[in-house]
Design a protein around this motif. Structure first.
Motif, PDB file in Angstrom:
ATOM      1  N   SER B 271       1.838  34.353 -14.077  1.00  0.00           N
ATOM      2  CA  SER B 271       0.842  34.304 -12.997  1.00  0.00           C
ATOM      3  C   SER B 271       0.360  35.698 -12.582  1.00  0.00           C
ATOM      4  O   SER B 271      -0.808  35.880 -12.263  1.00  0.00           O
ATOM      5  CB  SER B 271       1.424  33.597 -11.775  1.00  0.00           C
ATOM      6  N   ALA B 272       1.264  36.671 -12.608  1.00  0.00           N
ATOM      7  CA  ALA B 272       0.912  38.019 -12.157  1.00  0.00           C
ATOM      8  C   ALA B 272      -0.117  38.688 -13.069  1.00  0.00           C
ATOM      9  O   ALA B 272      -0.819  39.607 -12.642  1.00  0.00           O
ATOM     10  CB  ALA B 272       2.162  38.889 -12.079  1.00  0.00           C
ATOM     11  N   ALA B 296       9.307  37.305 -14.464  1.00  0.00           N
ATOM     12  CA  ALA B 296       7.945  36.840 -14.144  1.00  0.00           C
ATOM     13  C   ALA B 296       7.823  36.567 -12.645  1.00  0.00           C
ATOM     14  O   ALA B 296       6.827  36.920 -12.016  1.00  0.00           O
ATOM     15  CB  ALA B 296       7.616  35.583 -14.932  1.00  0.00           C
ATOM     16  N   GLU B 297       8.862  35.963 -12.078  1.00  0.00           N
ATOM     17  CA  GLU B 297       8.845  35.656 -10.640  1.00  0.00           C
ATOM     18  C   GLU B 297       8.827  36.940  -9.811  1.00  0.00           C
ATOM     19  O   GLU B 297       8.140  37.039  -8.803  1.00  0.00           O
ATOM     20  CB  GLU B 297      10.045  34.775 -10.282  1.00  0.00           C
ATOM     21  N   TYR B 300       5.444  38.484  -9.979  1.00  0.00           N
ATOM     22  CA  TYR B 300       4.475  37.784  -9.140  1.00  0.00           C
ATOM     23  C   TYR B 300       4.603  38.244  -7.689  1.00  0.00           C
ATOM     24  O   TYR B 300       3.602  38.466  -7.007  1.00  0.00           O
ATOM     25  CB  TYR B 300       4.630  36.263  -9.222  1.00  0.00           C
ATOM     26  N   GLN B 304       1.644  39.877  -5.528  1.00  0.00           N
ATOM     27  CA  GLN B 304       1.247  39.298  -4.253  1.00  0.00           C
ATOM     28  C   GLN B 304       1.306  40.346  -3.129  1.00  0.00           C
ATOM     29  O   GLN B 304       0.407  40.427  -2.299  1.00  0.00           O
ATOM     30  CB  GLN B 304       2.158  38.098  -3.956  1.00  0.00           C
TER      31      GLN B 304
END
Lengths: 227, 314
Positions: B271-272, B296-297, B300, B304
């Motif tokens: 997502s990032a 990945a988390e 992100y 954000q």
């Protein structure tokens, strides 16, 4: 009943219900889909049911994979049989040569007359496994084993809106003009997707039953004009 | 109440109204859509004092030429964009990430993007549009969203809702970041491919071809060879999924993708990195790097935080 939950990227759960593609497995998918949708779980942005999978996408600002996986695993699913609420939808279909774009191909490849193919096609009740690819397109099954054929070798650039097609064990209806490779045997004047009806935009939903019945060209244009 | 009205003198390329996207419609066959580059979309709205989900005009490569027909507008453009403003008959070179006031007969000419694909044109108060399924995001293929689901056309008129704070100057110092790699996670059919192909997929460059749009990005490079099955049972898709059809050329699903697909999934873009991925123009090359979910988390969260930090500077 979900065999396995893995991640699809960092913002979706990939729920696997097993390898079999049949109504029994699909009913489980639909049941989970409906139940989870009703629960309005925080962070879930989309649910995508298919034959034997359910993909749950979520907002990474609200929840993450591990947390949501646990939430889904902890849900107690009701034992009710969703088949009791099945709708039956009747779809008028015109198979005049003007609309039956691939009837010759079907006839020669399947070694059946046009009449025999249509008889087998109309003489069956179908089940909606899923909707999608393009808005409202229903994936219906299972068609008679004798009229199963692979997709066109070269897909059409434009399949007309309303076209009714078959491939392998499935039938579908093109809700919009779209590229596609299914064997087209007719056309329906019925509006399958209505964006103005935001609460229920699709006429056919996963789990519904569908019956096709044949109409002539005159009836087709009458229905089409009255739409 | 004043009437603020614009006319589109040139439509540009793939100019559509977009917002944050459409939730809860995948199961009926409608994709998420929404602004391709979410960060630039949010910045454009903040620069004109709008709430974060107001509809803006998104364009690709070339933007529209817009004339103020009546009233006043306050606008800002985000992205890496070349544009001119004609104000009281005088020509001014425009700067991105800055708001401008225009009056009747003034014009904005969005000439081109620099080495990127998408740009955003936001106006204070927002465009007066009808929404559909709770969103203004246009999906041209199913004719859903603002403007009756159509691309913005030449000679169309649009009205702009009334707004306050007409003369507040806002700006942001921002350079669109580029990254060396597009980071991905393993797809659900990762083991369908030869080890050698996976090695090439995660180390070699892939060309972004001209057959790329809001639906998908078609790549060309080493052929990714399948050892198991070139088709899978049709199942759901989400944006960022990388499918490999039988010809071995990967396709990345982007915001307007078909909701169901039957090609094996080798990977999913994190997502990032999505905003930066979609800004890669055709003819450029990209490289993938395989990472783990936890990373990945984390990336992100960083993305954000960065976005929120930028928005707070406006």
């Amino acid at each position: 009943m979900i065999k396995n939950i893995s991640n699809l990227g960092d913002a979706a759960l990939y729920c696997d219900f097993g390898n079999d593609v049949n109504q029994k497995t699909n009913f489980k998918v639909i049941k989970y889909f409906k139940h989870i949708k009703k629960k309005n779980i925080e962070g879930i942005t989309n649910l995508i049911p298919s034959y034997n999978k359910l993909i749950i996408s979520f907002d990474l600002n609200v929840v993450n994979f591990t947390e949501l996986k646990k939430k889904i695993e902890d849900i107690k699913f009701p034992e009710n049989d969703i088949r009791r609420n099945q709708k039956i939808i009747k779809i008028p279909t015109c198979c005049d040569d003007e609309f039956a774009l691939d009837i010759e191909r079907l006839s020669s490849k399947l070694n059946l007359t046009k009449k025999e193919i249509l008889e087998k096609y109309f003489n069956k009740e179908y089940f909606c496994y899923m909707t999608g690819f393009i808005a409202g397109m229903p994936f219906l099954g299972d068609i008679d084993e004798k009229i199963r054929l692979e997709r066109l070798e070269t897909p059409r650039v434009k399949v007309p809106k309303g076209a009714v097609g078959i491939t392998e064990q499935f039938a579908n209806i093109y809700t919009f003009e779209s590229p596609g490779g299914w064997n087209i045997l007719g056309s329906t004047p019925t509006k399958i997707f209505d964006k103005a009806n935001e609460r229920q935009p699709t006429l056919i939903c996963p789990g519904d039953k569908v019956l096709f019945y044949e109409i002539n060209k005159k009836e087709y244009f009458k229905l089409n004009g009255n739409k | 109440m004043e009437i603020n009205k614009i006319t589109v003198l040139r439509e540009g390329v793939n100019s559509t109204f977009q917002d944050l996207g459409r939730n809860n419609c995948y199961h009926i066959g409608l994709p998420f859509s929404g602004a391709m580059d979410k960060r630039n979309y949010l910045i454009a709205n903040k620069l004109v004092g709008n709430k974060h989900n107001e509809a803006v005009i998104e364009f690709a490569y070339q933007g529209p030429l817009i004339k103020i027909e009546d009233g006043n507008i306050n606008f800002a453009i985000s992205g890496d964009i070349k544009f001119n403003i004609k104000k009281n008959g005088k020509l001014i070179t425009g700067d991105c990430y800055k708001n401008y006031n225009l009056s009747k007969n003034d014009e904005v000419d969005i000439i081109s993007t620099n080495n990127s694909v998408y740009g955003y044109f936001a106006v204070s108060g927002g465009f007066d549009l009808k929404n559909n399924f709770g969103s203004y995001s246009t999906h041209v293929r199913s004719k859903v969203g603002a403007n009756n689901g159509n691309k913005i056309q030449k000679d169309e008129n649009f009205f702009i809702k009334d707004f306050k704070d007409k003369h507040v100057n806002k700006s942001l110092k921002y350079i669109n970041s580029k990254i060396e790699y597009i980071r991905i996670l393993k797809g659900t059919n990762f083991d369908y491919f030869f080890e050698q192909s996976i090695k090439e997929f995660t180390s070699k460059e892939f060309l972004v071809t001209k057959l790329s749009d809001r639906m998908g990005m078609r790549l060309q490079g080493s052929k990714i060879k399948n050892l198991k099955e070139t088709n899978i049972r049709s199942e759901g898709l989400i944006k960022g999924v990388i499918q490999v059809p039988a010809d071995g050329n990967p396709i990345i699903m982007l915001s307007d993708h078909g909701t169901i697909g039957g090609y094996p999934k080798i990977g999913v873009v994190i997502s990032a990195d999505y905003d930066r991925l979609v800004q890669t123009p055709s003819g450029k090359k990209i490289k993938f790097k395989l990472i783990e979910l936890k990373e990945a988390e984390k990336l992100y969260k960083l993305y954000q935080m960065e976005t929120e930090n930028l928005l707070s500077q406006i």
